[in-house]
Design a protein around this motif. Structure first.
Motif, PDB file in Angstrom:
ATOM      1  N   GLY A  57      -9.021  18.702  -9.387  1.00 17.70           N
ATOM      2  CA  GLY A  57     -10.002  19.229  -8.447  1.00 17.70           C
ATOM      3  C   GLY A  57      -9.550  19.314  -7.014  1.00 17.70           C
ATOM      4  O   GLY A  57     -10.353  19.591  -6.128  1.00 17.70           O
ATOM      5  N   SER A  58      -8.273  19.089  -6.754  1.00 16.95           N
ATOM      6  CA  SER A  58      -7.735  19.175  -5.391  1.00 16.95           C
ATOM      7  C   SER A  58      -7.205  20.590  -5.158  1.00 16.95           C
ATOM      8  O   SER A  58      -5.998  20.837  -5.147  1.00 16.95           O
ATOM      9  CB  SER A  58      -6.629  18.140  -5.198  1.00 16.95           C
ATOM     10  N   VAL A  59      -8.135  21.514  -4.949  1.00 15.16           N
ATOM     11  CA  VAL A  59      -7.782  22.929  -4.917  1.00 15.16           C
ATOM     12  C   VAL A  59      -6.928  23.298  -3.704  1.00 15.16           C
ATOM     13  O   VAL A  59      -5.982  24.068  -3.820  1.00 15.16           O
ATOM     14  CB  VAL A  59      -9.061  23.792  -4.987  1.00 15.16           C
ATOM     15  N   VAL A  60      -7.245  22.756  -2.552  1.00 14.42           N
ATOM     16  CA  VAL A  60      -6.453  23.074  -1.361  1.00 14.42           C
ATOM     17  C   VAL A  60      -5.028  22.531  -1.517  1.00 14.42           C
ATOM     18  O   VAL A  60      -4.059  23.202  -1.160  1.00 14.42           O
ATOM     19  CB  VAL A  60      -7.135  22.550  -0.079  1.00 14.42           C
ATOM     20  N   GLU A  61      -4.907  21.350  -2.055  1.00  7.92           N
ATOM     21  CA  GLU A  61      -3.587  20.780  -2.324  1.00  7.92           C
ATOM     22  C   GLU A  61      -2.836  21.653  -3.334  1.00  7.92           C
ATOM     23  O   GLU A  61      -1.643  21.936  -3.167  1.00  7.92           O
ATOM     24  CB  GLU A  61      -3.753  19.365  -2.870  1.00  7.92           C
ATOM     25  N   SER A  62      -3.525  22.111  -4.368  1.00  9.83           N
ATOM     26  CA  SER A  62      -2.922  23.001  -5.354  1.00  9.83           C
ATOM     27  C   SER A  62      -2.411  24.275  -4.685  1.00  9.83           C
ATOM     28  O   SER A  62      -1.306  24.741  -4.956  1.00  9.83           O
ATOM     29  CB  SER A  62      -3.930  23.334  -6.447  1.00  9.83           C
ATOM     30  N   TYR A  63      -3.228  24.824  -3.810  1.00 10.34           N
ATOM     31  CA  TYR A  63      -2.856  26.036  -3.073  1.00 10.34           C
ATOM     32  C   TYR A  63      -1.558  25.814  -2.286  1.00 10.34           C
ATOM     33  O   TYR A  63      -0.652  26.644  -2.319  1.00 10.34           O
ATOM     34  CB  TYR A  63      -4.010  26.429  -2.147  1.00 10.34           C
ATOM     35  N   ALA A  64      -1.479  24.692  -1.606  1.00  3.81           N
ATOM     36  CA  ALA A  64      -0.289  24.400  -0.798  1.00  3.81           C
ATOM     37  C   ALA A  64       0.954  24.236  -1.671  1.00  3.81           C
ATOM     38  O   ALA A  64       2.023  24.768  -1.344  1.00  3.81           O
ATOM     39  CB  ALA A  64      -0.526  23.148   0.040  1.00  3.81           C
ATOM     40  N   TYR A  65       0.833  23.507  -2.758  1.00  5.94           N
ATOM     41  CA  TYR A  65       1.970  23.357  -3.670  1.00  5.94           C
ATOM     42  C   TYR A  65       2.383  24.708  -4.254  1.00  5.94           C
ATOM     43  O   TYR A  65       3.577  25.025  -4.340  1.00  5.94           O
ATOM     44  CB  TYR A  65       1.637  22.405  -4.814  1.00  5.94           C
ATOM     45  N   ALA A  66       1.400  25.493  -4.672  1.00  7.97           N
ATOM     46  CA  ALA A  66       1.699  26.795  -5.270  1.00  7.97           C
ATOM     47  C   ALA A  66       2.378  27.713  -4.257  1.00  7.97           C
ATOM     48  O   ALA A  66       3.334  28.416  -4.589  1.00  7.97           O
ATOM     49  CB  ALA A  66       0.417  27.435  -5.801  1.00  7.97           C
ATOM     50  N   ARG A  67       1.892  27.685  -3.022  1.00 10.98           N
ATOM     51  CA  ARG A  67       2.502  28.541  -1.987  1.00 10.98           C
ATOM     52  C   ARG A  67       3.950  28.124  -1.736  1.00 10.98           C
ATOM     53  O   ARG A  67       4.832  28.971  -1.560  1.00 10.98           O
ATOM     54  CB  ARG A  67       1.691  28.479  -0.689  1.00 10.98           C
ATOM     55  N   THR A  68       4.222  26.826  -1.761  1.00 10.26           N
ATOM     56  CA  THR A  68       5.603  26.366  -1.588  1.00 10.26           C
ATOM     57  C   THR A  68       6.476  26.877  -2.729  1.00 10.26           C
ATOM     58  O   THR A  68       7.566  27.423  -2.498  1.00 10.26           O
ATOM     59  CB  THR A  68       5.652  24.832  -1.508  1.00 10.26           C
ATOM     60  N   GLY A  69       6.008  26.723  -3.959  1.00  7.50           N
ATOM     61  CA  GLY A  69       6.773  27.204  -5.113  1.00  7.50           C
ATOM     62  C   GLY A  69       6.969  28.700  -5.094  1.00  7.50           C
ATOM     63  O   GLY A  69       8.042  29.216  -5.439  1.00  7.50           O
ATOM     64  N   TYR A  70       5.952  29.423  -4.683  1.00 10.75           N
ATOM     65  CA  TYR A  70       6.021  30.875  -4.562  1.00 10.75           C
ATOM     66  C   TYR A  70       7.090  31.284  -3.552  1.00 10.75           C
ATOM     67  O   TYR A  70       7.941  32.130  -3.832  1.00 10.75           O
ATOM     68  CB  TYR A  70       4.629  31.380  -4.154  1.00 10.75           C
TER      69      TYR A  70
END
Length: 137
Positions: A57-70
């Motif tokens: 449920g940590s959506v903002v954290e998920s967004y940040a990790y995903a953006r880094t991987g992207y």
């Protein structure tokens, strides 16, 4: 060259070089945070971090990790000769980290109501690899 390329005149598929160590560590149960710390260029490690954060449920954290991987994946694609468009086949396993990060970024953007980013990333995923879009949902 494939028949698809000859007919459509599109760029050849981009295949990232294999970097098996992060993938093997993750497959053997090493925590994604530990893998990302040791291999910060691994889109797969960042995508896995994004998945874990999203699941709890940590959506903002998920967004940040995903953006880094992207972004790590975009860097790798450019080094592999990608010119900003063209196929990035799911079938080539080293491409999967980037494709998973792109999917995770779309998912997190949708969850925080960033519709433009969601639509852009979802379309980018479909354009890069219809198989990835179908597999990842």
């Amino acid at each position: 060259m494939s028949l698809h390329e000859n007919l459509l005149g599109g760029p050849p598929p981009t295949q990232l070089p294999d970097d098996p160590e992060p993938r093997e560590l993750l497959a053997n149960g090493t925590a994604p945070a530990d893998v990302a710390a040791k291999y910060p260029k691994s889109s797969l490690a960042w995508a896995r971090l994004a998945d874990e954060a999203f699941e709890r449920g940590s959506v903002v954290e998920s967004y940040a990790y995903a953006r880094t991987g992207y972004h790590r994946g975009l860097d790798a694609l450019r080094r592999a000769g990608w010119k900003g468009h063209g196929p990035v086949p799911w079938e080539h396993e080293p491409n999967r980290g980037f494709l998973r990060a792109l999917h995770a970024l779309a998912r997190a953007a949708q969850a925080i109501d960033e519709q433009d980013e969601y639509e852009r990333c979802a379309q980018f995923l479909k354009d890069s690899s219809p198989a990835a879009a179908q597999t990842l949902g």
